[in-house]
Design a protein around this motif. Structure first.
Motif, PDB file in Angstrom:
ATOM      1  N   ASN A  25     -24.824 105.761  22.843  1.00  0.00           N
ATOM      2  CA  ASN A  25     -24.607 106.473  24.098  1.00  0.00           C
ATOM      3  C   ASN A  25     -23.914 107.821  23.904  1.00  0.00           C
ATOM      4  OD1 ASN A  25     -21.892 106.012  23.755  1.00  0.00           O
ATOM      5  ND2 ASN A  25     -21.912 104.175  25.020  1.00  0.00           N
ATOM      6  N   ILE A  26     -23.670 108.462  25.005  1.00  0.00           N
ATOM      7  CA  ILE A  26     -23.156 109.829  24.932  1.00  0.00           C
ATOM      8  C   ILE A  26     -21.782 109.897  24.275  1.00  0.00           C
ATOM      9  CG2 ILE A  26     -21.964 109.879  27.153  1.00  0.00           C
ATOM     10  CD1 ILE A  26     -23.212 112.612  27.639  1.00  0.00           C
ATOM     11  N   LYS A  27     -21.041 108.815  24.409  1.00  0.00           N
ATOM     12  CA  LYS A  27     -19.711 108.769  23.807  1.00  0.00           C
ATOM     13  C   LYS A  27     -19.800 108.754  22.276  1.00  0.00           C
ATOM     14  CE  LYS A  27     -15.927 106.196  25.651  1.00  0.00           C
ATOM     15  NZ  LYS A  27     -15.558 104.920  26.323  1.00  0.00           N
ATOM     16  N   ASP A  28     -20.759 107.964  21.784  1.00  0.00           N
ATOM     17  CA  ASP A  28     -20.961 107.905  20.336  1.00  0.00           C
ATOM     18  C   ASP A  28     -21.272 109.296  19.788  1.00  0.00           C
ATOM     19  OD1 ASP A  28     -20.709 105.152  20.562  1.00  0.00           O
ATOM     20  OD2 ASP A  28     -22.863 104.879  20.866  1.00  0.00           O
ATOM     21  N   VAL A  29     -22.135 109.975  20.509  1.00  0.00           N
ATOM     22  CA  VAL A  29     -22.526 111.307  20.062  1.00  0.00           C
ATOM     23  C   VAL A  29     -21.318 112.221  20.058  1.00  0.00           C
ATOM     24  CG1 VAL A  29     -23.964 113.308  20.569  1.00  0.00           C
ATOM     25  CG2 VAL A  29     -24.872 111.020  20.925  1.00  0.00           C
ATOM     26  N   ALA A  30     -20.547 112.155  21.148  1.00  0.00           N
ATOM     27  CA  ALA A  30     -19.371 113.017  21.263  1.00  0.00           C
ATOM     28  C   ALA A  30     -18.411 112.763  20.108  1.00  0.00           C
ATOM     29  CB  ALA A  30     -18.692 112.763  22.600  1.00  0.00           C
ATOM     30  N   ALA A  31     -18.151 111.503  19.845  1.00  0.00           N
ATOM     31  CA  ALA A  31     -17.221 111.141  18.785  1.00  0.00           C
ATOM     32  C   ALA A  31     -17.729 111.665  17.441  1.00  0.00           C
ATOM     33  CB  ALA A  31     -17.061 109.622  18.740  1.00  0.00           C
ATOM     34  N   ARG A  32     -18.983 111.394  17.173  1.00  0.00           N
ATOM     35  CA  ARG A  32     -19.573 111.780  15.891  1.00  0.00           C
ATOM     36  C   ARG A  32     -19.571 113.293  15.715  1.00  0.00           C
ATOM     37  NH1 ARG A  32     -21.387 111.688  11.304  1.00  0.00           N
ATOM     38  NH2 ARG A  32     -23.235 110.563  10.558  1.00  0.00           N
ATOM     39  N   ALA A  33     -19.707 114.025  16.803  1.00  0.00           N
ATOM     40  CA  ALA A  33     -19.792 115.472  16.699  1.00  0.00           C
ATOM     41  C   ALA A  33     -18.426 116.136  16.945  1.00  0.00           C
ATOM     42  CB  ALA A  33     -20.808 116.001  17.699  1.00  0.00           C
ATOM     43  N   ASN A  34     -17.448 115.317  17.165  1.00  0.00           N
ATOM     44  CA  ASN A  34     -16.099 115.815  17.429  1.00  0.00           C
ATOM     45  C   ASN A  34     -16.018 116.775  18.610  1.00  0.00           C
ATOM     46  OD1 ASN A  34     -15.492 115.156  14.279  1.00  0.00           O
ATOM     47  ND2 ASN A  34     -13.677 115.107  15.611  1.00  0.00           N
ATOM     48  N   VAL A  35     -16.680 116.365  19.668  1.00  0.00           N
ATOM     49  CA  VAL A  35     -16.597 117.159  20.891  1.00  0.00           C
ATOM     50  C   VAL A  35     -16.364 116.179  22.037  1.00  0.00           C
ATOM     51  CG1 VAL A  35     -18.133 118.992  20.065  1.00  0.00           C
ATOM     52  CG2 VAL A  35     -19.075 117.014  21.265  1.00  0.00           C
ATOM     53  N   SER A  36     -16.255 116.695  23.225  1.00  0.00           N
ATOM     54  CA  SER A  36     -16.061 115.803  24.358  1.00  0.00           C
ATOM     55  C   SER A  36     -17.418 115.421  24.941  1.00  0.00           C
ATOM     56  CB  SER A  36     -15.249 116.506  25.433  1.00  0.00           C
ATOM     57  OG  SER A  36     -16.045 117.487  26.036  1.00  0.00           O
ATOM     58  N   VAL A  37     -17.435 114.353  25.685  1.00  0.00           N
ATOM     59  CA  VAL A  37     -18.687 113.929  26.300  1.00  0.00           C
ATOM     60  C   VAL A  37     -19.216 115.013  27.237  1.00  0.00           C
ATOM     61  CG1 VAL A  37     -18.212 111.478  26.156  1.00  0.00           C
ATOM     62  CG2 VAL A  37     -17.498 112.753  28.173  1.00  0.00           C
ATOM     63  N   GLY A  38     -18.299 115.740  27.842  1.00  0.00           N
ATOM     64  CA  GLY A  38     -18.715 116.811  28.737  1.00  0.00           C
ATOM     65  C   GLY A  38     -19.600 117.804  28.005  1.00  0.00           C
ATOM     66  N   THR A  39     -19.190 118.141  26.816  1.00  0.00           N
ATOM     67  CA  THR A  39     -19.971 119.098  26.039  1.00  0.00           C
ATOM     68  C   THR A  39     -21.352 118.546  25.717  1.00  0.00           C
ATOM     69  OG1 THR A  39     -17.971 120.009  25.095  1.00  0.00           O
ATOM     70  CG2 THR A  39     -20.014 120.437  23.921  1.00  0.00           C
ATOM     71  N   VAL A  40     -21.387 117.292  25.325  1.00  0.00           N
ATOM     72  CA  VAL A  40     -22.686 116.695  25.015  1.00  0.00           C
ATOM     73  C   VAL A  40     -23.566 116.729  26.257  1.00  0.00           C
ATOM     74  CG1 VAL A  40     -23.892 114.637  24.268  1.00  0.00           C
ATOM     75  CG2 VAL A  40     -21.672 115.206  23.273  1.00  0.00           C
ATOM     76  N   SER A  41     -22.981 116.345  27.362  1.00  0.00           N
ATOM     77  CA  SER A  41     -23.732 116.355  28.609  1.00  0.00           C
ATOM     78  C   SER A  41     -24.266 117.756  28.879  1.00  0.00           C
ATOM     79  CB  SER A  41     -22.833 115.898  29.758  1.00  0.00           C
ATOM     80  OG  SER A  41     -23.520 115.979  30.975  1.00  0.00           O
ATOM     81  N   ARG A  42     -23.460 118.742  28.616  1.00  0.00           N
ATOM     82  CA  ARG A  42     -23.906 120.108  28.885  1.00  0.00           C
ATOM     83  C   ARG A  42     -25.055 120.528  27.972  1.00  0.00           C
ATOM     84  NH1 ARG A  42     -18.319 121.098  30.976  1.00  0.00           N
ATOM     85  NH2 ARG A  42     -17.575 120.684  28.875  1.00  0.00           N
ATOM     86  N   VAL A  43     -24.997 120.118  26.723  1.00  0.00           N
ATOM     87  CA  VAL A  43     -26.132 120.542  25.900  1.00  0.00           C
ATOM     88  C   VAL A  43     -27.386 119.782  26.345  1.00  0.00           C
ATOM     89  CG1 VAL A  43     -24.470 120.400  24.002  1.00  0.00           C
ATOM     90  CG2 VAL A  43     -26.716 119.359  23.729  1.00  0.00           C
ATOM     91  N   LEU A  44     -27.199 118.554  26.759  1.00  0.00           N
ATOM     92  CA  LEU A  44     -28.335 117.792  27.274  1.00  0.00           C
ATOM     93  C   LEU A  44     -28.970 118.512  28.459  1.00  0.00           C
ATOM     94  CD1 LEU A  44     -28.559 115.474  25.521  1.00  0.00           C
ATOM     95  CD2 LEU A  44     -27.269 114.077  27.132  1.00  0.00           C
ATOM     96  N   ALA A  45     -28.126 119.079  29.290  1.00  0.00           N
ATOM     97  CA  ALA A  45     -28.607 119.748  30.496  1.00  0.00           C
ATOM     98  C   ALA A  45     -29.047 121.172  30.196  1.00  0.00           C
ATOM     99  CB  ALA A  45     -27.520 119.748  31.555  1.00  0.00           C
ATOM    100  N   LYS A  46     -29.039 121.540  28.910  1.00  0.00           N
ATOM    101  CA  LYS A  46     -29.418 122.898  28.504  1.00  0.00           C
ATOM    102  C   LYS A  46     -28.575 123.940  29.240  1.00  0.00           C
ATOM    103  CE  LYS A  46     -34.060 121.742  27.011  1.00  0.00           C
ATOM    104  NZ  LYS A  46     -33.315 120.676  26.281  1.00  0.00           N
ATOM    105  N   ASN A  47     -27.351 123.534  29.527  1.00  0.00           N
ATOM    106  CA  ASN A  47     -26.405 124.428  30.197  1.00  0.00           C
ATOM    107  C   ASN A  47     -26.028 125.525  29.191  1.00  0.00           C
ATOM    108  OD1 ASN A  47     -24.059 125.555  31.325  1.00  0.00           O
ATOM    109  ND2 ASN A  47     -23.770 123.693  32.523  1.00  0.00           N
ATOM    110  N   LYS A  48     -26.159 126.772  29.617  1.00  0.00           N
ATOM    111  CA  LYS A  48     -25.945 127.867  28.678  1.00  0.00           C
ATOM    112  C   LYS A  48     -24.485 128.099  28.324  1.00  0.00           C
ATOM    113  CE  LYS A  48     -29.227 129.475  27.650  1.00  0.00           C
ATOM    114  NZ  LYS A  48     -30.096 128.876  26.621  1.00  0.00           N
ATOM    115  N   THR A  49     -23.587 127.482  29.018  1.00  0.00           N
ATOM    116  CA  THR A  49     -22.172 127.745  28.773  1.00  0.00           C
ATOM    117  C   THR A  49     -21.612 126.955  27.603  1.00  0.00           C
ATOM    118  OG1 THR A  49     -21.244 126.024  30.144  1.00  0.00           O
ATOM    119  CG2 THR A  49     -21.963 127.999  31.277  1.00  0.00           C
ATOM    120  N   VAL A  50     -22.435 126.684  26.627  1.00  0.00           N
ATOM    121  CA  VAL A  50     -21.943 125.989  25.434  1.00  0.00           C
ATOM    122  C   VAL A  50     -22.092 126.932  24.245  1.00  0.00           C
ATOM    123  CG1 VAL A  50     -22.226 124.012  23.924  1.00  0.00           C
ATOM    124  CG2 VAL A  50     -22.670 123.780  26.361  1.00  0.00           C
TER     125      VAL A  50
END
Lengths: 331, 331
Positions: free
Chosen positions: A3-28
């Motif tokens: 899940n998104i938490k696993d990804v966040a942990a593995r990438a050393n970022v917050s879930v919010g950031t993962v969610s944002r890249v998923l949403a192709k949000n440009k503010t990352v």
DNA sequence: CTGTTAGCGCTTTCAA
DNA sequence: TTGAAAGCGCTAACAG
């Protein structure tokens, strides 16, 4: 499942950031985004559409409500809807109503449970109820009107007019029309378009009506063609290709040649139309465009139209129509 | 939209209780249950399938993956699957693969996002990949094998044998067979069943293969029938009704009468089989039963079978087959 | 730009 | 038998 938490942990970022890249949000940040994207691939992460749907009160699904998937025209429609939808990242929820208003209502109610983005509906002939509870759900009607929802369909009247004029141009004067059910708006519009075009040439059509299916075409055809050559219509048009195919069968059974003794013209241009003997002259509906527009509206690529959109039908001339034989034209 | 909390508040119970009556859990006091049920009706409460799905990691949806909804056999299958599924309170997610393994894989991956209860798949002919990531998802194959998943299908071999024996019983000896794609297991099995039944009567079949569609039947038919009466097969069987219908067209175009000059037998018994001229003798697949069993397994009414389930095909004799004419049987 | 956090509506222990 | 409460996995404020 990852899940998104696993990804966040593995990438050393917050879930919010993962969610944002998923949403192709440009503010990352570019760098961070790439790390996250790599992690997503590495973990083969598939975001849960269900969780997403719950949070947004809307899933990436489109409800497709049709009377009968066994009808080649609707099958074609379903195919194109599915193609357009999945191209846009949406899934399609299939509901078959069997042309029964009660089932239609139940299916629609049940659809709502999945929070679809919207629904594309080919309503029941008898034009059942129009609402489905409180939840505001974008809906667009295809082929037949549905409550006050915008309708996308071929211009039935104009299409039937095309058929009528084709027959007239060929020299036919004794013309019959096999309509669909009288209570179906689609059927009425086609018939009216046909009758009116004929009237403009001072010709009166004999009309009979039945269902849109093969059987009806065959039965009605038998009825129409079982009369003396001088009285029998030299051309008959139908409200559907299926009827036309049944009609060809009736003509053949009666020992009549098509188009030698009777010209026949259908409506829809289903795949089979080009394969029967003789190949069927018909009016083609732009199914792919209809499906594409409907989906485009649902996914928000196109604004919800104000009124109805009528697409243009085209005449496809094949071998089931010809000029009437000389002995036939005697009125 | 009204939610479970609203209902709980209105009925003066906890959400847990409402949830329990929703689940038809017997541990709810009769009195309370009735109050809650009344409130549910009063508020017209529709529990969110999405929230439920998230919580249980499983939605009441069944994925239906098929190559082509335009194919009457699959349309029929879809119809019955939808009917059984909605009867059991499930929705169906329609995926069309176009017989492309890449699309199939993508569709299945995308399906997973909705946490379906399971999926019913008619895989791509070329038999693509078998897995789809980690998530354990019950799947059952229909018509064609799919990885190691249990298969439900008609007994293709036996069905084809039925066709062969029908032709033999009629007195045919010069028999041809139009198969489907050579790389499709279904096609191979039907051909093998046919060839073997013929071999048991010491007859050798001439086989040609193509696609399952009308065009193939027509083209291959033309090839087969374009030869002198003494050499030309007196009967030809096909791997699908669509091919058989194309074949009838080819025969007609060649001036051959069916079944006078050639007997033709199809496979599937699609609705159209009973409407072409002549009405097509064919092998009927029990589509409704196949669909019903598949759905019953998915919804848990029936345990997942250990091995494959082969359903029985039946011979449907109509008017496209007859005994060979006397002059034809001269070898 | 990025992290934190409060739910979305429901099911399901765990207590009472 | 019923209530309370902890999440399911994600998005969208809100802070920083």
């Amino acid at each position: 499942m990852v899940n998104i938490k696993d990804v966040a942990a593995r990438a050393n970022v917050s879930v919010g950031t993962v969610s944002r890249v998923l949403a192709k949000n440009k503010t990352v940040g570019k760098e961070l985004r790439e790390t996250v994207e790599a992690t997503i691939r590495e973990l083969n992460f598939q975001p849960s559409g269900v969780a997403r749907g719950l949070r947004r009160s809307r899933t990436d699904m489109i409800g497709l409500v049709i009377p009968d998937i066994t009808n080649p025209f609707f099958a074609e429609l379903a195919k194109h809807v599915e193609a357009s939808a999945s191209g846009a990242g949406y899934s399609v929820l299939l509901c078959i109503t069997n042309d029964d208003p009660a089932i239609e209502a139940a299916q629609i109610t049940s659809l709502l449970k999945s929070y679809p983005t919207g629904m594309i509906v080919v309503p029941t002939q008898s034009g059942g109820p129009t609402g489905w509870g409180e939840r505001e759900l974008p809906a667009i009607a295809v082929d037949r009107p549905f409550g006050g929802h915008p309708l996308i369909s071929v211009d039935h009247r104009a299409g039937a007019g095309l058929a009528a004029r084709h027959l007239i141009d060929l020299g036919h004067r004794r013309i019959a029309y096999i309509a669909g059910p009288d209570d179906a708006p689609v059927s009425r519009q086609r018939r009216e378009g046909f009758v009116q075009a004929l009237a403009e040439a001072d010709i009166e059509a004999v009309c009979v009506s039945g269902q849109f299916d093969y059987q009806s075409g065959e039965a009605l055809g038998r009825f129409l063609l079982q009369r003396a050559p001088g009285v029998r219509p030299t051309a008959v048009a139908t409200a559907s290709d299926q009827q036309a195919i049944g009609l060809i069968r009736a003509a053949t059974d009666l020992g009549l040649s098509v188009p030698g003794d009777v010209s026949i013209i259908g409506f829809d241009d289903i795949p089979l139309a080009n394969l029967v003997t003789p190949r069927l002259t018909t009016i083609r509906q732009p199914v792919a465009s209809i499906a594409a527009s409907a989906v485009a509206i649902m996914v928000g690529d196109t604004p919800m139209p104000e009124g109805d959109a009528l697409m243009e039908a085209t005449l496809v001339v094949r071998s089931s129509t010809a000029a009437p034989g000389p002995e036939q034209s005697s009125e």
